[in-house]
Design a protein around this motif. Structure first.
Motif, PDB file in Angstrom:
ATOM      1  N   VAL A 111       0.838  -1.186   0.000  1.00 29.36           N
ATOM      2  CA  VAL A 111       0.000   0.000   0.000  1.00 29.36           C
ATOM      3  C   VAL A 111       0.877   1.242   0.000  1.00 29.36           C
ATOM      4  CG1 VAL A 111      -1.796   1.282   1.190  1.00 29.36           C
ATOM      5  CG2 VAL A 111      -1.840  -1.219   1.203  1.00 29.36           C
ATOM      6  N   GLU A 112       0.771   2.015  -1.093  1.00 35.89           N
ATOM      7  CA  GLU A 112       1.543   3.245  -1.212  1.00 35.89           C
ATOM      8  C   GLU A 112       0.758   4.423  -0.658  1.00 35.89           C
ATOM      9  OE1 GLU A 112       2.470   1.202  -5.367  1.00 35.89           O
ATOM     10  OE2 GLU A 112       0.657   1.627  -4.223  1.00 35.89           O
ATOM     11  N   SER A 113       1.471   5.424  -0.202  1.00 37.61           N
ATOM     12  CA  SER A 113       0.857   6.671   0.243  1.00 37.61           C
ATOM     13  C   SER A 113       1.850   7.801   0.060  1.00 37.61           C
ATOM     14  CB  SER A 113       0.412   6.573   1.706  1.00 37.61           C
ATOM     15  OG  SER A 113       1.522   6.335   2.545  1.00 37.61           O
ATOM     16  N   GLY A 114       1.340   9.022   0.094  1.00 39.75           N
ATOM     17  CA  GLY A 114       2.212  10.193   0.041  1.00 39.75           C
ATOM     18  C   GLY A 114       2.221  10.942  -1.271  1.00 39.75           C
ATOM     19  N   GLY A 115       1.547  10.423  -2.261  1.00 43.61           N
ATOM     20  CA  GLY A 115       1.496  11.136  -3.535  1.00 43.61           C
ATOM     21  C   GLY A 115       0.651  12.394  -3.428  1.00 43.61           C
ATOM     22  N   ALA A 131      14.928  -7.203  -2.299  1.00 41.79           N
ATOM     23  CA  ALA A 131      14.963  -5.809  -2.729  1.00 41.79           C
ATOM     24  C   ALA A 131      13.575  -5.190  -2.725  1.00 41.79           C
ATOM     25  CB  ALA A 131      15.555  -5.701  -4.129  1.00 41.79           C
ATOM     26  N   MET A 132      13.536  -3.900  -2.498  1.00 43.11           N
ATOM     27  CA  MET A 132      12.314  -3.123  -2.626  1.00 43.11           C
ATOM     28  C   MET A 132      12.621  -1.952  -3.546  1.00 43.11           C
ATOM     29  SD  MET A 132      10.914  -3.136   1.291  1.00 43.11           S
ATOM     30  CE  MET A 132       9.213  -2.790   0.836  1.00 43.11           C
ATOM     31  N   GLY A 133      11.637  -1.549  -4.299  1.00 45.66           N
ATOM     32  CA  GLY A 133      11.918  -0.494  -5.249  1.00 45.66           C
ATOM     33  C   GLY A 133      10.719   0.367  -5.568  1.00 45.66           C
ATOM     34  N   TRP A 134      11.025   1.494  -6.168  1.00 42.14           N
ATOM     35  CA  TRP A 134      10.004   2.404  -6.678  1.00 42.14           C
ATOM     36  C   TRP A 134      10.175   2.515  -8.194  1.00 42.14           C
ATOM     37  CZ3 TRP A 134       6.027   4.270  -3.941  1.00 42.14           C
ATOM     38  CH2 TRP A 134       6.116   4.234  -2.547  1.00 42.14           C
ATOM     39  N   TYR A 135       9.067   2.400  -8.881  1.00 47.62           N
ATOM     40  CA  TYR A 135       9.019   2.556 -10.326  1.00 47.62           C
ATOM     41  C   TYR A 135       7.999   3.652 -10.628  1.00 47.62           C
ATOM     42  CZ  TYR A 135      11.448  -1.930 -10.628  1.00 47.62           C
ATOM     43  OH  TYR A 135      12.369  -2.947 -10.511  1.00 47.62           O
ATOM     44  N   ARG A 136       8.049   4.186 -11.837  1.00 50.47           N
ATOM     45  CA  ARG A 136       7.053   5.175 -12.217  1.00 50.47           C
ATOM     46  C   ARG A 136       6.672   5.003 -13.680  1.00 50.47           C
ATOM     47  NH1 ARG A 136      10.761  10.696 -11.892  1.00 50.47           N
ATOM     48  NH2 ARG A 136      12.026  10.314 -13.780  1.00 50.47           N
ATOM     49  N   GLN A 137       5.455   5.439 -13.972  1.00 50.15           N
ATOM     50  CA  GLN A 137       4.962   5.377 -15.337  1.00 50.15           C
ATOM     51  C   GLN A 137       4.251   6.675 -15.659  1.00 50.15           C
ATOM     52  OE1 GLN A 137       2.565   1.940 -16.266  1.00 50.15           O
ATOM     53  NE2 GLN A 137       2.949   2.189 -18.452  1.00 50.15           N
ATOM     54  N   ALA A 138       4.813   7.412 -16.587  1.00 49.61           N
ATOM     55  CA  ALA A 138       4.205   8.650 -17.047  1.00 49.61           C
ATOM     56  C   ALA A 138       3.246   8.335 -18.195  1.00 49.61           C
ATOM     57  CB  ALA A 138       5.284   9.626 -17.497  1.00 49.61           C
ATOM     58  N   PRO A 139       2.299   9.208 -18.449  1.00 50.47           N
ATOM     59  CA  PRO A 139       1.338   8.962 -19.542  1.00 50.47           C
ATOM     60  C   PRO A 139       2.050   8.726 -20.870  1.00 50.47           C
ATOM     61  CG  PRO A 139       0.603  10.793 -18.203  1.00 50.47           C
ATOM     62  CD  PRO A 139       1.981  10.450 -17.718  1.00 50.47           C
ATOM     63  N   VAL A 190       2.626   8.101 -12.242  1.00 49.69           N
ATOM     64  CA  VAL A 190       2.133   7.222 -11.191  1.00 49.69           C
ATOM     65  C   VAL A 190       3.331   6.435 -10.676  1.00 49.69           C
ATOM     66  CG1 VAL A 190       0.609   5.315 -10.594  1.00 49.69           C
ATOM     67  CG2 VAL A 190      -0.156   7.054 -12.235  1.00 49.69           C
ATOM     68  N   TYR A 191       3.533   6.462  -9.380  1.00 45.58           N
ATOM     69  CA  TYR A 191       4.667   5.786  -8.755  1.00 45.58           C
ATOM     70  C   TYR A 191       4.189   4.484  -8.123  1.00 45.58           C
ATOM     71  CZ  TYR A 191       7.684   9.777  -9.510  1.00 45.58           C
ATOM     72  OH  TYR A 191       8.444  10.763 -10.101  1.00 45.58           O
ATOM     73  N   TYR A 192       4.891   3.406  -8.451  1.00 48.98           N
ATOM     74  CA  TYR A 192       4.537   2.073  -7.983  1.00 48.98           C
ATOM     75  C   TYR A 192       5.644   1.522  -7.093  1.00 48.98           C
ATOM     76  CZ  TYR A 192       1.127   2.123 -11.815  1.00 48.98           C
ATOM     77  OH  TYR A 192       0.108   2.443 -12.655  1.00 48.98           O
ATOM     78  N   CYS A 193       5.223   0.862  -6.048  1.00 53.29           N
ATOM     79  CA  CYS A 193       6.134   0.164  -5.150  1.00 53.29           C
ATOM     80  C   CYS A 193       6.237  -1.290  -5.577  1.00 53.29           C
ATOM     81  CB  CYS A 193       5.574   0.266  -3.733  1.00 53.29           C
ATOM     82  SG  CYS A 193       6.481  -0.641  -2.482  1.00 53.29           S
ATOM     83  N   ASN A 194       7.426  -1.852  -5.472  1.00 56.39           N
ATOM     84  CA  ASN A 194       7.662  -3.252  -5.789  1.00 56.39           C
ATOM     85  C   ASN A 194       8.459  -3.893  -4.672  1.00 56.39           C
ATOM     86  OD1 ASN A 194       9.837  -5.301  -7.069  1.00 56.39           O
ATOM     87  ND2 ASN A 194       7.910  -5.469  -8.170  1.00 56.39           N
ATOM     88  N   ALA A 195       8.098  -5.125  -4.327  1.00 59.04           N
ATOM     89  CA  ALA A 195       8.834  -5.889  -3.332  1.00 59.04           C
ATOM     90  C   ALA A 195       9.189  -7.259  -3.913  1.00 59.04           C
ATOM     91  CB  ALA A 195       8.006  -6.056  -2.063  1.00 59.04           C
ATOM     92  N   ASP A 196      10.449  -7.622  -3.774  1.00 61.53           N
ATOM     93  CA  ASP A 196      10.945  -8.905  -4.291  1.00 61.53           C
ATOM     94  C   ASP A 196      11.126  -9.854  -3.120  1.00 61.53           C
ATOM     95  OD1 ASP A 196      14.090  -9.956  -5.856  1.00 61.53           O
ATOM     96  OD2 ASP A 196      12.214 -11.019  -5.472  1.00 61.53           O
ATOM     97  N   PHE A 197      10.371 -10.954  -3.127  1.00 61.05           N
ATOM     98  CA  PHE A 197      10.406 -11.893  -2.014  1.00 61.05           C
ATOM     99  C   PHE A 197      11.334 -13.080  -2.281  1.00 61.05           C
ATOM    100  CE2 PHE A 197       7.142  -9.544  -0.017  1.00 61.05           C
ATOM    101  CZ  PHE A 197       6.237  -9.176  -0.990  1.00 61.05           C
ATOM    102  N   GLY A 198      11.948 -13.096  -3.465  1.00 64.55           N
ATOM    103  CA  GLY A 198      12.825 -14.191  -3.804  1.00 64.55           C
ATOM    104  C   GLY A 198      12.045 -15.428  -4.227  1.00 64.55           C
ATOM    105  N   LYS A 242      -0.643  -0.596  -5.990  1.00 68.75           N
ATOM    106  CA  LYS A 242      -1.573  -0.100  -7.002  1.00 68.75           C
ATOM    107  C   LYS A 242      -1.145   1.243  -7.569  1.00 68.75           C
ATOM    108  CE  LYS A 242      -5.602  -2.584  -5.259  1.00 68.75           C
ATOM    109  NZ  LYS A 242      -6.993  -2.491  -4.752  1.00 68.75           N
ATOM    110  N   GLY A 243      -0.179   1.882  -6.939  1.00 69.09           N
ATOM    111  CA  GLY A 243       0.346   3.143  -7.452  1.00 69.09           C
ATOM    112  C   GLY A 243      -0.214   4.357  -6.747  1.00 69.09           C
ATOM    113  N   THR A 244       0.588   5.405  -6.760  1.00 72.23           N
ATOM    114  CA  THR A 244       0.167   6.688  -6.208  1.00 72.23           C
ATOM    115  C   THR A 244       0.611   7.785  -7.180  1.00 72.23           C
ATOM    116  OG1 THR A 244       0.241   8.136  -4.253  1.00 72.23           O
ATOM    117  CG2 THR A 244       2.268   6.970  -4.796  1.00 72.23           C
ATOM    118  N   LEU A 245      -0.288   8.715  -7.448  1.00 70.05           N
ATOM    119  CA  LEU A 245      -0.031   9.732  -8.463  1.00 70.05           C
ATOM    120  C   LEU A 245       0.751  10.902  -7.883  1.00 70.05           C
ATOM    121  CD1 LEU A 245      -0.505  10.882 -11.327  1.00 70.05           C
ATOM    122  CD2 LEU A 245      -2.669  11.829 -10.456  1.00 70.05           C
TER     123      LEU A 245
END
Length: 117
Positions: free
Chosen positions: A5-9, A33-41, A92-100, A109-112
């Motif tokens: 669950v992302e927040s702060g956008g 690893a944990m990461g932030w990705y983004r997708q612009a229109p 839109v910024y998306y959080c990703n978590a890698d559990f191996g 789900k992303g935060t704008l």
């Protein structure tokens, strides 16, 4: 079932700052690893920043020196401090978590984030 669950956008003027948070909950054995990705229109999703369980980080060239990723392993939470924001950071910024293996990874789900000039 794991949830991210992302927040702060939000909306900010150029030069401003925002802090994104992503909390991971559910049946978690470990988080690599944990990461932030983004997708612009109209663009593909791209890596913004990534941090390993040991604290090693890497950043997209476009955000180096402006964004800082950090994590609190006790809270299963990753943060992205974004300073000196530019209109081109709008996405839109998306959080990703890698559990191996064998669990794979999961996405929020992303935060704008909207940066106006």
């Amino acid at each position: 079932q794991v949830q991210l669950v992302e927040s702060g956008g939000g909306a900010v003027q150029a030069g401003g700052s925002l802090r994104l948070s992503c909390a991971v909950s559910g049946s978690i054995f470990k988080i690599n690893a944990m990461g932030w990705y983004r997708q612009a229109p109209g663009k593909q999703r791209e890596l913004v920043a990534r941090i390993t369980s040991g604290g090693s980080t890497n950043y997209a060239d476009s955000v180096k020196g402006r964004f800082t990723i950090s994590r609190d392993n006790a809270k299963n939470t990753v943060y992205l401090q974004m300073n000196s924001l530019k209109p081109e950071d709008t996405a839109v910024y998306y959080c990703n978590a890698d559990f191996g293996a064998p669990w794979g990874d999961a996405w929020g789900k992303g935060t704008l984030v909207t940066v106006s000039s």
